[in-house]
Design a protein around this motif. Sequence first.
Motif, PDB file in Angstrom:
ATOM      1  N   GLU A 122    -106.191 -25.436 -85.367  1.00  0.00           N
ATOM      2  CA  GLU A 122    -106.537 -24.095 -84.881  1.00  0.00           C
ATOM      3  C   GLU A 122    -106.665 -24.088 -83.356  1.00  0.00           C
ATOM      4  OE1 GLU A 122    -106.892 -21.041 -86.266  1.00  0.00           O
ATOM      5  OE2 GLU A 122    -105.933 -22.002 -87.986  1.00  0.00           O
ATOM      6  N   THR A 123    -107.321 -25.108 -82.813  1.00  0.00           N
ATOM      7  CA  THR A 123    -107.514 -25.228 -81.360  1.00  0.00           C
ATOM      8  C   THR A 123    -106.168 -25.372 -80.652  1.00  0.00           C
ATOM      9  OG1 THR A 123    -109.535 -26.415 -81.871  1.00  0.00           O
ATOM     10  CG2 THR A 123    -108.781 -26.512 -79.584  1.00  0.00           C
ATOM     11  N   GLN A 124    -105.323 -26.213 -81.209  1.00  0.00           N
ATOM     12  CA  GLN A 124    -104.010 -26.442 -80.592  1.00  0.00           C
ATOM     13  C   GLN A 124    -103.142 -25.188 -80.676  1.00  0.00           C
ATOM     14  OE1 GLN A 124    -102.950 -29.931 -82.846  1.00  0.00           O
ATOM     15  NE2 GLN A 124    -104.250 -31.262 -81.604  1.00  0.00           N
ATOM     16  N   LEU A 125    -103.300 -24.412 -81.751  1.00  0.00           N
ATOM     17  CA  LEU A 125    -102.514 -23.184 -81.902  1.00  0.00           C
ATOM     18  C   LEU A 125    -102.815 -22.158 -80.815  1.00  0.00           C
ATOM     19  CD1 LEU A 125    -102.350 -22.602 -85.760  1.00  0.00           C
ATOM     20  CD2 LEU A 125    -100.400 -22.721 -84.198  1.00  0.00           C
ATOM     21  N   LYS A 126    -103.992 -22.267 -80.194  1.00  0.00           N
ATOM     22  CA  LYS A 126    -104.341 -21.337 -79.109  1.00  0.00           C
ATOM     23  C   LYS A 126    -103.424 -21.542 -77.904  1.00  0.00           C
ATOM     24  CE  LYS A 126    -108.934 -20.109 -80.415  1.00  0.00           C
ATOM     25  NZ  LYS A 126    -109.407 -21.041 -81.460  1.00  0.00           N
ATOM     26  N   LEU A 127    -102.811 -22.742 -77.827  1.00  0.00           N
ATOM     27  CA  LEU A 127    -101.886 -23.030 -76.731  1.00  0.00           C
ATOM     28  C   LEU A 127    -100.435 -22.766 -77.134  1.00  0.00           C
ATOM     29  CD1 LEU A 127    -103.620 -26.290 -75.490  1.00  0.00           C
ATOM     30  CD2 LEU A 127    -103.283 -24.216 -74.127  1.00  0.00           C
ATOM     31  N   TRP A 128    -100.239 -22.331 -78.374  1.00  0.00           N
ATOM     32  CA  TRP A 128     -98.887 -22.057 -78.874  1.00  0.00           C
ATOM     33  C   TRP A 128     -98.544 -20.605 -78.553  1.00  0.00           C
ATOM     34  CZ3 TRP A 128     -95.340 -25.386 -80.157  1.00  0.00           C
ATOM     35  CH2 TRP A 128     -94.198 -24.954 -80.828  1.00  0.00           C
ATOM     36  N   PRO A 129     -97.542 -20.344 -77.710  1.00  0.00           N
ATOM     37  CA  PRO A 129     -97.274 -18.958 -77.298  1.00  0.00           C
ATOM     38  C   PRO A 129     -96.803 -18.089 -78.460  1.00  0.00           C
ATOM     39  CG  PRO A 129     -95.905 -20.540 -76.085  1.00  0.00           C
ATOM     40  CD  PRO A 129     -96.552 -21.292 -77.191  1.00  0.00           C
ATOM     41  N   GLU A 130     -97.220 -16.841 -78.404  1.00  0.00           N
ATOM     42  CA  GLU A 130     -96.783 -15.904 -79.430  1.00  0.00           C
ATOM     43  C   GLU A 130     -95.256 -15.779 -79.357  1.00  0.00           C
ATOM     44  OE1 GLU A 130     -99.456 -12.444 -79.425  1.00  0.00           O
ATOM     45  OE2 GLU A 130     -97.799 -11.498 -80.537  1.00  0.00           O
ATOM     46  N   GLY A 131     -94.611 -15.800 -80.468  1.00  0.00           N
ATOM     47  CA  GLY A 131     -93.161 -15.630 -80.490  1.00  0.00           C
ATOM     48  C   GLY A 131     -92.366 -16.890 -80.196  1.00  0.00           C
ATOM     49  N   ALA A 132     -93.051 -18.006 -79.913  1.00  0.00           N
ATOM     50  CA  ALA A 132     -92.340 -19.242 -79.546  1.00  0.00           C
ATOM     51  C   ALA A 132     -91.494 -19.778 -80.694  1.00  0.00           C
ATOM     52  CB  ALA A 132     -93.323 -20.312 -79.096  1.00  0.00           C
ATOM     53  N   ASP A 133     -91.947 -19.550 -81.916  1.00  0.00           N
ATOM     54  CA  ASP A 133     -91.218 -20.084 -83.067  1.00  0.00           C
ATOM     55  C   ASP A 133     -89.812 -19.506 -83.183  1.00  0.00           C
ATOM     56  OD1 ASP A 133     -93.143 -21.878 -84.304  1.00  0.00           O
ATOM     57  OD2 ASP A 133     -94.342 -20.082 -84.613  1.00  0.00           O
ATOM     58  N   LYS A 134     -89.665 -18.239 -82.814  1.00  0.00           N
ATOM     59  CA  LYS A 134     -88.368 -17.589 -83.043  1.00  0.00           C
ATOM     60  C   LYS A 134     -87.466 -17.503 -81.813  1.00  0.00           C
ATOM     61  CE  LYS A 134     -90.364 -12.991 -82.688  1.00  0.00           C
ATOM     62  NZ  LYS A 134     -90.618 -11.727 -83.368  1.00  0.00           N
ATOM     63  N   GLU A 135     -87.898 -18.083 -80.705  1.00  0.00           N
ATOM     64  CA  GLU A 135     -87.098 -18.013 -79.480  1.00  0.00           C
ATOM     65  C   GLU A 135     -85.746 -18.732 -79.638  1.00  0.00           C
ATOM     66  OE1 GLU A 135     -88.389 -19.283 -75.219  1.00  0.00           O
ATOM     67  OE2 GLU A 135     -89.796 -17.811 -76.030  1.00  0.00           O
ATOM     68  N   GLY A 136     -84.670 -18.017 -79.407  1.00  0.00           N
ATOM     69  CA  GLY A 136     -83.333 -18.612 -79.486  1.00  0.00           C
ATOM     70  C   GLY A 136     -82.850 -18.887 -80.902  1.00  0.00           C
TER      71      GLY A 136
END
Length: 223
Positions: A122-136
């Motif tokens: 959960e803590t690490q996910l706070k550093l995961w940018p929104e939308g990063a999974d679907k980029e490109g």
Amino acid sequence: TKQKEPELPLFFGWFLLPEEVERIKCATMDFLKTLDTLEAFKEHISEFTGEAEKEVDLEQYFQNPLQLHCTTKFCDYGKAEGAKEYAELQVVKESLAKSYELSVTALIVTPRTFGARVALTETQLKLWPEGADKEGVAPALLPSVEALPAGSRAHVTLGCSAGVDAVQTGLDLLEILALQKDGKEGTQVEMDLGTLTYLSEGRWFLTLREPITADTTFTSFSD
Ligand code: ACK
């Protein structure tokens, strides 16, 4: 006078500590060595070599990246969308130079990439940018990717085949996760490290029996 904008890095991410890199490389190389001797793998060898009957030495096939890391945000020195906004997030600024323990739960091998899947806390996910999974991500794969939990793309690139860019590892991982979700698993093989699954077109997924943890530092990187 005009104030110079602070420069943005190539990317932000968690970087494995040097002593961890050796440990992870040893464990994952052992897996590669075993994989290319398995009958199940040899049956699909042409998906790597282009011809049946030809052997492949996976340790030679994949070129090692310079630094083992898990990218959070690819900024491209500010050219990537949302780079500045990400760099300015309070959580990003506060987290720089801090220690994080990453958990690797699976390994993937495809004709293009060799990578480790990272399960973010959960803590690490706070550093995961929104939308990063679907980029490109290719339009055809988008609906499947949007149905996966945030952070599904998180990975460490362990190697790429000749001419392949590291950005491909995350895309290969997403494709595999989407196929799994649709129940498209093929042959399964029990190995010491865990269960190996075949997912068509030279894609292999090893679910680790025990996650491999790695100590890292969150930081930015510029070439
Ligand atoms: O294995 P990776 O996550 O894939 O680590 C490298 C890192 O940034 C430096 O190149 C990743 N990367 C490159 N281009 C992109 C992109 N367009 N989107 C997301 N990650 C990228 C690459």
